[in-house]
Design an enzyme around this catalytic site. Structure first.
Site, mmCIF file in Angstrom:
data_model
loop_
_atom_site.group_PDB
_atom_site.id
_atom_site.type_symbol
_atom_site.label_atom_id
_atom_site.label_comp_id
_atom_site.label_asym_id
_atom_site.label_seq_id
_atom_site.Cartn_x
_atom_site.Cartn_y
_atom_site.Cartn_z
ATOM 1 N N PRO A 89 0.817 -1.223 0.000
ATOM 2 C CG PRO A 89 -0.734 -1.521 1.722
ATOM 3 C CD PRO A 89 0.561 -2.047 1.187
ATOM 4 C CD GLU A 116 -0.822 -4.592 10.453
ATOM 5 O OE1 GLU A 116 -0.765 -3.415 10.085
ATOM 6 O OE2 GLU A 116 -1.833 -5.305 10.314
ATOM 7 N NE ARG A 154 -4.615 -6.669 -21.579
ATOM 8 C CZ ARG A 154 -5.580 -7.083 -22.379
ATOM 9 N NH1 ARG A 154 -6.142 -8.242 -22.200
ATOM 10 N NH2 ARG A 154 -5.990 -6.308 -23.372
ATOM 11 C CG ASP A 169 -2.697 -1.682 -31.167
ATOM 12 O OD1 ASP A 169 -1.955 -1.910 -30.190
ATOM 13 O OD2 ASP A 169 -2.551 -2.213 -32.274
HETATM 14 C C1 9D3 Z 1 -5.242 -2.750 8.089
HETATM 15 C C2 9D3 Z 1 -3.761 -2.810 7.994
HETATM 16 N N1 9D3 Z 1 -3.203 -1.497 7.626
HETATM 17 C C3 9D3 Z 1 -2.923 -0.763 8.861
HETATM 18 C C4 9D3 Z 1 -2.788 0.682 8.611
HETATM 19 C C5 9D3 Z 1 -1.976 -1.616 6.838
HETATM 20 C C6 9D3 Z 1 -2.007 -2.637 5.766
HETATM 21 C C7 9D3 Z 1 -1.098 -3.673 5.764
HETATM 22 C C8 9D3 Z 1 -1.115 -4.618 4.763
HETATM 23 C C9 9D3 Z 1 -2.928 -2.555 4.728
HETATM 24 C C10 9D3 Z 1 -2.953 -3.519 3.710
HETATM 25 C C11 9D3 Z 1 -2.043 -4.547 3.744
HETATM 26 C C12 9D3 Z 1 -2.051 -5.575 2.668
HETATM 27 N N2 9D3 Z 1 -2.054 -4.967 1.325
HETATM 28 C C13 9D3 Z 1 -1.135 -5.249 0.396
HETATM 29 O O1 9D3 Z 1 -0.256 -6.054 0.647
HETATM 30 C C14 9D3 Z 1 -1.154 -4.549 -0.874
HETATM 31 C C15 9D3 Z 1 -2.058 -3.567 -1.401
HETATM 32 C C16 9D3 Z 1 -3.237 -2.959 -0.865
HETATM 33 O O2 9D3 Z 1 -3.719 -3.240 0.244
HETATM 34 N N3 9D3 Z 1 -3.874 -2.017 -1.651
HETATM 35 C C17 9D3 Z 1 -3.440 -1.668 -2.887
HETATM 36 N N4 9D3 Z 1 -2.348 -2.199 -3.414
HETATM 37 C C18 9D3 Z 1 -1.677 -3.145 -2.675
HETATM 38 S S1 9D3 Z 1 -0.299 -3.910 -3.166
HETATM 39 C C19 9D3 Z 1 -0.164 -4.802 -1.788
#
Ligand code: 9D3
Length: 256
Positions: A89, A116, A154, A169
């Site tokens: 994230p 986490e 793709r 395209d």
């Molecule tokens: C509720 C947990 N959050 C606390 C602030 C942090 C958190 C940790 C791990 C939120 C999401 C995740 C798991 N998400 C991913 O590994 C992830 C992700 C995403 O949640 N949204 C958009 N792209 C991605 S890429 C990997």
């Protein structure tokens, strides 16, 4: 192109990649997808891959050593240089421009987090790039990795059939949303197909589709219009759409 997925659920990503365009590209030998489970590289009776966060707080953090060993094993499985991407994230947003950049590489190692997140020292030592797929909360990186693999696959030469390539395209070409599509029956309880599409007037059909694409982009994704570089003819079509929309939103193709 070679993909290596480092994940506690590597089969999950491979499964998603077994169907559709990605599956076919695999069958054609255009790409391979290989899974690496950090648990297989963990030590001790319990094969721990996570531990409590230093400083306290909720949740667990993925440990350095099992991930590091899995990434090293993935790298060593092929001599081609690998870009290591951590799906998280906190990453920069995956865009089609980034997808094009990644598609030109010989291999990608995709690191999927759970819990986490991952110990920061592992990220600093092993990860080249951190990518997010959007502003919503997933439970881990696996679905994001599957999205990335699909989009990159793709673009491999020969992955798409001719019709799919033409569509690709046109999407990549003008940066607008698509026009509406219809098929038979022409008359239906839910409405009729727009008359112009039945007219046989190919110039008229092309103009209508362009106008609809412009109009929908203006309504739904005005941010894309700024980047689209519209011609004078496009401006005229869009102005006409807006006038029609102001008078009768449904007839302009929206709101019904
Ligand atoms: C509720 C947990 N959050 C606390 C602030 C942090 C958190 C940790 C791990 C939120 C999401 C995740 C798991 N998400 C991913 O590994 C992830 C992700 C995403 O949640 N949204 C958009 N792209 C991605 S890429 C990997």
């Amino acid at each position: 192109m070679r993909f290596d997925i480092v994940s506690l659920f590597p089969g999950f990503v491979a499964q998603l990649a077994a169907h559709g365009v990605v599956g076919r590209a695999g069958e054609r030998g255009l790409l391979s997808i290989n899974g690496w489970n950090p648990r297989d590289f963990a030590e001790g009776n319990y094969r721990r891959v996570d531990d409590r966060p230093c400083g306290g707080g909720p949740g667990m953090v993925m440990m350095v050593d099992p991930l590091r060993a899995a990434i090293h094993a993935a790298r060593a499985a092929d001599p081609a240089p690998a870009r290591v991407v951590y799906l998280s994230p906190q990453g920069t947003r995956l865009t089609q421009a980034k997808v094009r950049e990644l598609a030109a590489l010989p291999r990608l190692v995709l690191l999927c987090g759970r819990y986490e997140g991952v110990d920061e020292r592992l990220l600093q030592a092993e990860v080249d790039e951190e990518l997010s797929i959007g502003d919503y909360v997933l439970s881990g990186g696996e679905l994001a990795a599957a999205v990335l693999v699909d989009a990159v696959a793709r673009l491999q030469d020969g992955a798409l059939n001719d019709a799919e390539s033409a569509l690709q395209d046109s999407f990549e070409g003008d940066g607008l949303l698509d026009c509406p599509h219809y098929t038979r029956p022409v008359e239906h309880e839910l409405g009729s197909v727009p008359e112009v599409l039945l007219s046989g007037n190919h110039a008229g059909i092309a103009r209508w589709r362009r106008q609809q694409a412009l109009g929908r982009t203006w309504l739904r994704r005005p941010d894309l219009l700024d980047e689209a570089g519209l011609s004078k003819a496009d401006r005229t079509l869009l102005d006409a759409f807006r006038a029609q929309y102001a008078a009768a939103p449904r007839d302009a193709g929206e709101g019904g």
